[in-house]
Design an enzyme around this catalytic site. Structure first.
Site, PDB file in Angstrom:
ATOM      1  CE  LYS A  30      -1.680   1.622   4.059  1.00  0.00           C
ATOM      2  NZ  LYS A  30      -1.379   3.036   4.349  1.00  0.00           N
ATOM      3  CG  ASN A  31       2.301   2.653   3.592  1.00  0.00           C
ATOM      4  OD1 ASN A  31       1.139   3.006   3.343  1.00  0.00           O
ATOM      5  ND2 ASN A  31       2.701   2.349   4.796  1.00  0.00           N
ATOM      6  CB  CYS A 124      -4.947  10.516  10.924  1.00  0.00           C
ATOM      7  SG  CYS A 124      -3.394   9.758  11.384  1.00  0.00           S
ATOM      8  NE  ARG A 129       0.918  10.588   9.916  1.00  0.00           N
ATOM      9  CZ  ARG A 129       0.332   9.568   9.305  1.00  0.00           C
ATOM     10  NH1 ARG A 129      -0.807   9.133   9.749  1.00  0.00           N
ATOM     11  NH2 ARG A 129       0.876   9.016   8.236  1.00  0.00           N
ATOM     12  CG  ASP A 316       3.231   1.305   9.421  1.00  0.00           C
ATOM     13  OD1 ASP A 316       3.449   1.522   8.222  1.00  0.00           O
ATOM     14  OD2 ASP A 316       2.965   2.204  10.246  1.00  0.00           O
ATOM     15  NE  ARG A 408      -6.914   4.808   5.396  1.00  0.00           N
ATOM     16  CZ  ARG A 408      -5.901   5.251   6.148  1.00  0.00           C
ATOM     17  NH1 ARG A 408      -6.029   5.397   7.441  1.00  0.00           N
ATOM     18  NH2 ARG A 408      -4.748   5.562   5.588  1.00  0.00           N
TER      19      ARG A 408
HETATM   20  C1  EPZ Z   1       4.461   6.784   6.162  1.00  0.00           C
HETATM   21  O1  EPZ Z   1       3.746   7.864   6.723  1.00  0.00           O
HETATM   22  C2  EPZ Z   1       3.463   5.640   6.059  1.00  0.00           C
HETATM   23  N1  EPZ Z   1       2.347   6.037   5.199  1.00  0.00           N
HETATM   24  C3  EPZ Z   1       2.960   5.277   7.453  1.00  0.00           C
HETATM   25  O2  EPZ Z   1       2.111   4.142   7.302  1.00  0.00           O
HETATM   26  C4  EPZ Z   1       4.150   4.876   8.319  1.00  0.00           C
HETATM   27  O3  EPZ Z   1       3.699   4.598   9.628  1.00  0.00           O
HETATM   28  C5  EPZ Z   1       5.151   6.036   8.357  1.00  0.00           C
HETATM   29  O4  EPZ Z   1       5.558   6.372   7.007  1.00  0.00           O
HETATM   30  C6  EPZ Z   1       6.410   5.697   9.149  1.00  0.00           C
HETATM   31  O5  EPZ Z   1       7.022   4.572   8.602  1.00  0.00           O
HETATM   32  C7  EPZ Z   1       2.515   6.040   3.858  1.00  0.00           C
HETATM   33  O6  EPZ Z   1       3.585   5.756   3.343  1.00  0.00           O
HETATM   34  C8  EPZ Z   1       1.309   6.405   3.035  1.00  0.00           C
HETATM   35  P1  EPZ Z   1       6.669  10.035   8.353  1.00  0.00           P
HETATM   36  P2  EPZ Z   1       4.428   9.347   6.771  1.00  0.00           P
HETATM   37  O7  EPZ Z   1       6.648  11.294   7.562  1.00  0.00           O
HETATM   38  O8  EPZ Z   1       5.221   9.569   5.538  1.00  0.00           O
HETATM   39  C9  EPZ Z   1       6.819  13.353  11.689  1.00  0.00           C
HETATM   40  C10 EPZ Z   1       0.225   2.799   7.730  1.00  0.00           C
HETATM   41  O9  EPZ Z   1      -0.257   2.313   8.773  1.00  0.00           O
HETATM   42  N2  EPZ Z   1       6.821  14.332  10.578  1.00  0.00           N
HETATM   43  O10 EPZ Z   1       7.856   9.141   8.259  1.00  0.00           O
HETATM   44  O11 EPZ Z   1       3.358  10.330   7.091  1.00  0.00           O
HETATM   45  C11 EPZ Z   1       5.465  12.677  11.834  1.00  0.00           C
HETATM   46  O12 EPZ Z   1       4.585  13.475  12.591  1.00  0.00           O
HETATM   47  C12 EPZ Z   1       0.728   4.233   7.722  1.00  0.00           C
HETATM   48  O13 EPZ Z   1       0.352   2.188   6.648  1.00  0.00           O
HETATM   49  C13 EPZ Z   1       7.019  15.675  10.869  1.00  0.00           C
HETATM   50  O14 EPZ Z   1       7.181  16.058  12.033  1.00  0.00           O
HETATM   51  O15 EPZ Z   1       5.385   9.178   8.020  1.00  0.00           O
HETATM   52  C14 EPZ Z   1       5.812  11.393  12.531  1.00  0.00           C
HETATM   53  O16 EPZ Z   1       5.892  11.628  13.918  1.00  0.00           O
HETATM   54  C15 EPZ Z   1       0.530   4.925   9.065  1.00  0.00           C
HETATM   55  N3  EPZ Z   1       7.017  16.575   9.844  1.00  0.00           N
HETATM   56  C16 EPZ Z   1       7.205  11.063  11.987  1.00  0.00           C
HETATM   57  O17 EPZ Z   1       7.700  12.265  11.399  1.00  0.00           O
HETATM   58  C17 EPZ Z   1       6.836  16.179   8.538  1.00  0.00           C
HETATM   59  O18 EPZ Z   1       6.865  17.053   7.636  1.00  0.00           O
HETATM   60  C18 EPZ Z   1       7.202   9.966  10.918  1.00  0.00           C
HETATM   61  O19 EPZ Z   1       6.365  10.415   9.883  1.00  0.00           O
HETATM   62  C19 EPZ Z   1       6.625  14.813   8.265  1.00  0.00           C
HETATM   63  C20 EPZ Z   1       6.621  13.894   9.295  1.00  0.00           C
END
Ligand code: EPZ
Length: 442
Positions: A30-31, A124, A129, A316, A408
């Protein structure tokens, strides 16, 4: 509204303690698929994506691309995309708010059009996020980015139409920010270096997909990625990697029901930390050939888990492993360091008899001899998978509600479990009848 009501109408009924056996087919990731769909906006020619899973999130991303003027057609697990005429239209807030990953279109749109507006994705269930790392990366590449009225308005500064290569250090190895910057950089003028980049397998898959369209990317999968911008990308036919989180979920399904099952196709190195942690708990994981895994059950011991960016233990998989550890013969400390609110499955597992105490983002799990089936409510995508796993192991009947979360991110989970022998069925609460209707495949 109707769709939402409909989603509330189905529940999963699970009768626990049925052993599983056989082999489960793992769907496309998915991701990765969501990022690749966004990446197809970089290409003004036909793009074919294969091995797409059937998920609500994929349907929603398809709607987002359609709203941008993309020609898109799905045939089974194949998606044919042509983003030649992406217009000035933008995805609606309703669409973006239902799928945070739709924000990933901002990098490709800015790279292709020089200007774009994308609704700011809300938070969410698992956290706020924020997207500040995405925004700062685009600003470093010469974009003027303003957030106004809930929208991110980005445009390339001055009379240039192209983003400029830049050296960008990410405060946190954000998966999404790495993907946004990497995609934008493929068409920028000059070289972009992303330091402290995310190293998840989905980053490598996106880089390989962009390179198959003629992009020049090196270092994906390490903490430093270098992109040399090109003028234009070309057509490609690309297959998405298997879903490592779905695979990890099925490894836990075998372990929690004390069953030996096989998974295919998988990429074992994408699951290294989950396999290591599962073996520390007790079960064995055997690699049967290049893309097949087999889990061999064993008594469960306690262990500690700290979620981290790849190659650390994936956030995850945290909820699924917590469900498993509730039945261990020991104590476990689980620390969720990636998201600020990803322990909401604890209360539901406690309803099933789990002994868990939470302090901040740390859960202390004391193993209990058995779980009892109960009606439980899913709170987010991976929590819903954890509740299904707990139901497979519990005594008696578990009813899982809130399946819109599950649908989802899991492709036909109950069908795959039934094929392995699980006593599980999806029921329409109004009619009480079993139903297969979980999402429209369109
Ligand atoms: C991706 O989300 C995945 N989603 C998530 O999977 C996964 O949990 C996550 O990566 C971590 O591996 C998709 O790929 C669609 P991040 P993403 O940016 O990109 C902070 C699932 O269950 N952050 O690595 O949103 C954020 O708040 C989903 O399949 C900032 O602070 O994750 C978080 O605490 C859930 N500022 C941390 O980084 C930003 O601009 C990790 O977020 C971006 C992120």
């Amino acid at each position: 509204m109707a769709a939402h009501c409909e989603e509330q109408q189905t529940i999963l009924e699970i009768w626990g303690q049925t052993p599983l056996k056989g082999e489960v087919i793992i769907s496309g990731a998915k991701n990765s698929a969501l990022a690749l769909m966004a990446g197809s906006l970089l290409c003004p020619e036909d793009c074919r994506l294969r091995n797409l899973p059937s998920l609500v999130d994929i349907n929603r991303m398809t709607q987002v691309l359609g709203a941008l003027g993309v020609k898109i057609e799905r045939n089974g697990d194949i998606l044919d995309i042509n983003a030649q005429n992406i217009g000035k239209s933008q995805p609606s807030y309703e669409l973006v708010s239902q799928l945070r990953a739709s924000f990933f279109v901002i990098g490709p749109l800015l790279a292709r059009l020089g200007e774009t507006r994308v609704p700011l994705p809300g938070g969410c269930a698992i956290g706020a996020r924020p997207v500040d790392l995405h925004v700062r990366g685009l600003q470093a590449m010469g974009a003027d980015v303003r957030i106004e009225h809930g929208e991110v308005h980005a445009c390339v500064k001055g009379n240039r139409k192209r983003l400029q290569g830049a050296k960008i250090y990410l405060d946190y190895p954000s998966v999404g920010a790495t993907e946004t910057i990497m995609m934008a950089a493929t068409l920028a003028e000059g070289e972009t270096i992303i330091e402290n980049a995310a190293q998840e397998p989905e980053i490598i898959d996106l880089a390989d997909f962009c390179c198959s369209m003629g992009a020049k990317i090196q270092g994906a999968g390490t903490n430093t990625i270098t992109i040399s911008g090109v003028e234009r990308l070309h057509t490609t036919d690309y297959s998405v990697i298997p879903d490592r989180i779905e695979a990890g979920t099925f490894l836990v399904a075998g372990a929690i029901t004390q069953s030996e099952i096989s998974l295919f196709p998988v990429v074992p190195e994408h699951l290294a930390s989950a396999i290591a942690k599962l073996q520390a708990i007790g079960p064995k994981v055997v690699i049967d050939g290049p893309n097949r895994l087999r889990v061999i059950p064993a008594p469960l011991g306690g262990t500690d888990i700290e979620t981290l960016p790849f190659p650390g233990f994936p956030t995850d998989m945290q909820a699924q492993f917590m469900a498993l550890l509730t039945l261990s013969e020991g104590n476990s400390v689980i620390s969720e360091t990636v998201f600020e609110n990803r322990l909401r499955h604890v209360a539901e597992l406690q309803r099933m008899g789990a002994d868990i105490r939470v302090k901040g983002n740390i859960a202390l799990v004391r193993g209990v001899p058995f779980l009892s089936g109960a009606p439980v409510m899913a709170t987010d995508l991976r929590a819903s998978a954890a509740l299904v796993l707990a139901g497979l192991a519990a005594q008696g009947k578990t009813i899982v509600q809130g399946l819109h979360h599950l649908d989802r991110g899991y492709d036909n989970l109950e069908e795959k479990l039934r094929k392995l022998g699980a006593n599980i069925r999806r029921v329409n609460v109004l009619s009480g009848e079993e139903t297969k209707e979980y999402i429209s495949a369109s």
